[in-house]
Design an enzyme around this catalytic site. Structure first.
Site, PDB file in Angstrom:
ATOM      1  N   ASP A 137     -43.920  85.074 -25.051  1.00  0.00           N
ATOM      2  CA  ASP A 137     -44.541  84.392 -23.922  1.00  0.00           C
ATOM      3  C   ASP A 137     -45.074  85.374 -22.884  1.00  0.00           C
ATOM      4  OD1 ASP A 137     -44.190  81.893 -24.895  1.00  0.00           O
ATOM      5  OD2 ASP A 137     -42.501  81.337 -23.618  1.00  0.00           O
ATOM      6  N   LYS A 195     -48.324  81.217 -21.758  1.00  0.00           N
ATOM      7  CA  LYS A 195     -48.861  80.064 -21.040  1.00  0.00           C
ATOM      8  C   LYS A 195     -48.902  80.412 -19.565  1.00  0.00           C
ATOM      9  CE  LYS A 195     -47.134  76.365 -24.051  1.00  0.00           C
ATOM     10  NZ  LYS A 195     -46.324  77.154 -24.961  1.00  0.00           N
ATOM     11  N   MET A 235     -41.423  77.737 -10.819  1.00  0.00           N
ATOM     12  CA  MET A 235     -42.857  77.434 -10.918  1.00  0.00           C
ATOM     13  C   MET A 235     -43.350  76.594  -9.729  1.00  0.00           C
ATOM     14  SD  MET A 235     -42.750  76.652 -15.029  1.00  0.00           S
ATOM     15  CE  MET A 235     -41.150  75.841 -14.927  1.00  0.00           C
TER      16      MET A 235
END
Length: 468
Positions: A250, A272, A385
């Protein structure tokens, strides 16, 4: 070579330890892990001999040494603090035809006791021939960290199948390759992960496929890479990374961690970021299945912990549906890693008795959160996030009853040399983050525990942006 490395079978053999102090105790404890019949002889004994006596592992004889005491024993260990007495014991034992070990006097030894890595039935011995025992112990400590605890179970599994494999794969060279394939493949990984039944089933399947044009299934390990600092990887994570044929990683996996992957392994980026998915999740799921069906050892490497906002559950659901062998290796999640490196305890007796993890991802234009559960006294709130919606999050928390002056922190690139910690309040954190040009990856911590950062901060590789 001063000493020939051999392994002695002590099963039901009478062994004599002469000495009653801490050194003799260590030898008695070591022999108590075997089936030897152990007797310790000395005028007095360390109190910690008593548990060995109660367990039936050691018999004590309280007397001074005499050469007649050697009668009936197979080997002798002299472990007194009297070098003259030790030399006498060695001379008497050798005269009686007995093998003798004299602790810390290799010149008097017929055999020596090495530093041992015990993964029974797999045993590794390290010796310096008595010249540098501390060095031998240092090497043993390094081996302990490299060799998984369940290697013994793997050896037992191989032993159970050994006689069955030989007639099925009669050619020695092909048989060696067979064992390398199964021990380093899904059979080995399942056993090392403690999945004994699944490992035995995989071994049965491997035996049945030896005479067929069939590629055995590979194995997928879902591995947490931690928050960024390579030193925070688990032993199992590092081992799997160095054994993998393919690593699917990732965006949050740091270059320093990726550098620890086996050099010739295939590396596939599946990162991502907001509005940028190199590989959609469904394609990642299909990719892992395909690679495993090609017989590859696959590591799915994810930042932090794969089961905390990492969508790891979705990926192993696909593997389970296709009956692909898999294991999960937890990682240090960003919350604990970043908080620790910023000097912010997530719980504290005086400030927080609970901790809540949430994700700040937006649904539409606003963060979609249960605000009433977030505004709770004596609670630490950790938001993953949340940088994009930081201002809306802070404003909503205040609207739902959080004090505007509640301490808050934003940690950028936590646990790495680029770490930046911005300390503010709920009412000012968004503005401070803009002033400091905060950029992902970030973690937000809100609660009274943030006040402890100034006193408890210890990590020097960080830039601070504090508001007093």
């Amino acid at each position: 070579m001063d000493f020939l490395p051999i392994f002695l079978n002590p099963h039901k053999k009478p062994c004599l330890i002469i000495g009653g102090g801490p050194v003799a105790l260590r030898k008695a404890e070591l022999l108590s892990h075997t089936d030897a019949i152990v007797t310790a002889l000395a005028p007095a004994f360390h109190p910690n001999f008593e548990p060995l006596v109660r367990s039936g592992k050691v018999v004590l004889r309280r007397k001074a040494f005499d050469s007649s005491d050697l009668k009936g024993f197979a080997l002798v260990i002299a472990a007194t603090d009297d070098t003259t007495l030790n030399a006498t014991i060695a001379h008497s034992a050798r005269k009686s035809g007995l093998w003798v070990n004299v602790v810390d006097q290799p010149e008097l030894c017929d055999f020596i006791m090495p530093a041992i890595v015990d993964r029974s039935p797999l045993i590794i011995a390290v010796s310096s021939g008595g010249r540098a025992p501390v060095l031998a112990r240092m090497i043993r400590a390094r081996l302990e960290s490299l060799i998984p605890a369940n290697f013994g179970r793997l050896a037992e599994l191989a032993g159970r199948f050994r006689t069955r494999v030989k007639p099925v794969v009669p050619n020695p060279k092909e048989r060696r390759r067979f064992w390398e394939r199964v021990l380093q493949g899904s059979v080995g990984e399942l056993m090392l992960a403690g999945q004994t039944t699944a490992a035995a089933e995989a071994m049965e399947a491997a035996l049945k496929s030896t005479n067929k044009d069939h590629v055995p299934l590979g194995h997928v390990a879902l591995v947490g890479a931690g928050p960024g600092d390579p030193d925070l990887l688990t032993f199992r994570a590092l081992r799997l990374m160095q054994e993998a044929d393919t690593v699917v990683f990732d965006r949050l996996v740091s270059a320093e961690i990726l550098a620890l992957v086996r050099r010739d392994a295939e590396k596939i980026y599946a990162g991502k970021a907001r509005s940028e998915h190199t590989l959609p999740q469904e394609q990642i799921n299909h990719l892992l299945v395909r690679l495993a069906k090609e017989g590859k050892r696959v590591v799915r490497l994810k930042g932090g912990d794969p089961f905390i906002f990492g969508r790891g559950g979705e990926e192993i659901e696909s593997l389970a549906a296709e009956k692909i062998p898999f294991t999960v290796v937890p990682g240090i999640t960003a919350a604990s890693g970043c908080a620790s490196y910023a000097g912010i305890p997530l719980t504290h007796r005086d400030h927080a008795q609970s901790c809540l993890f949430v994700t700040g991802h937006r649904r539409g234009d606003q963060p979609n959160l249960d605000w009433n559960k977030l505004v709770v006294p004596q609670q630490t709130l950790v938001i993953y996030m949340g940088l994009l919606g930081l201002q809306e999050i802070c404003q909503a928390l205040i609207r739902h009853g959080m004090a505007p002056d509640m301490p808050a922190a934003l940690i950028q690139s936590g646990t790495t040399p680029q770490q930046k910690v911005i300390i503010a309040t709920v009412s000012t954190l968004a503005e401070r983050a803009r002033e400091k040009n905060a950029a992902a990856p970030t973690l937000i911590i809100i609660g009274e525990v943030v006040k402890l950062s100034e006193k408890l901060s210890w990590f020097q590789g960080q830039e601070k942006g504090e508001e007093k």
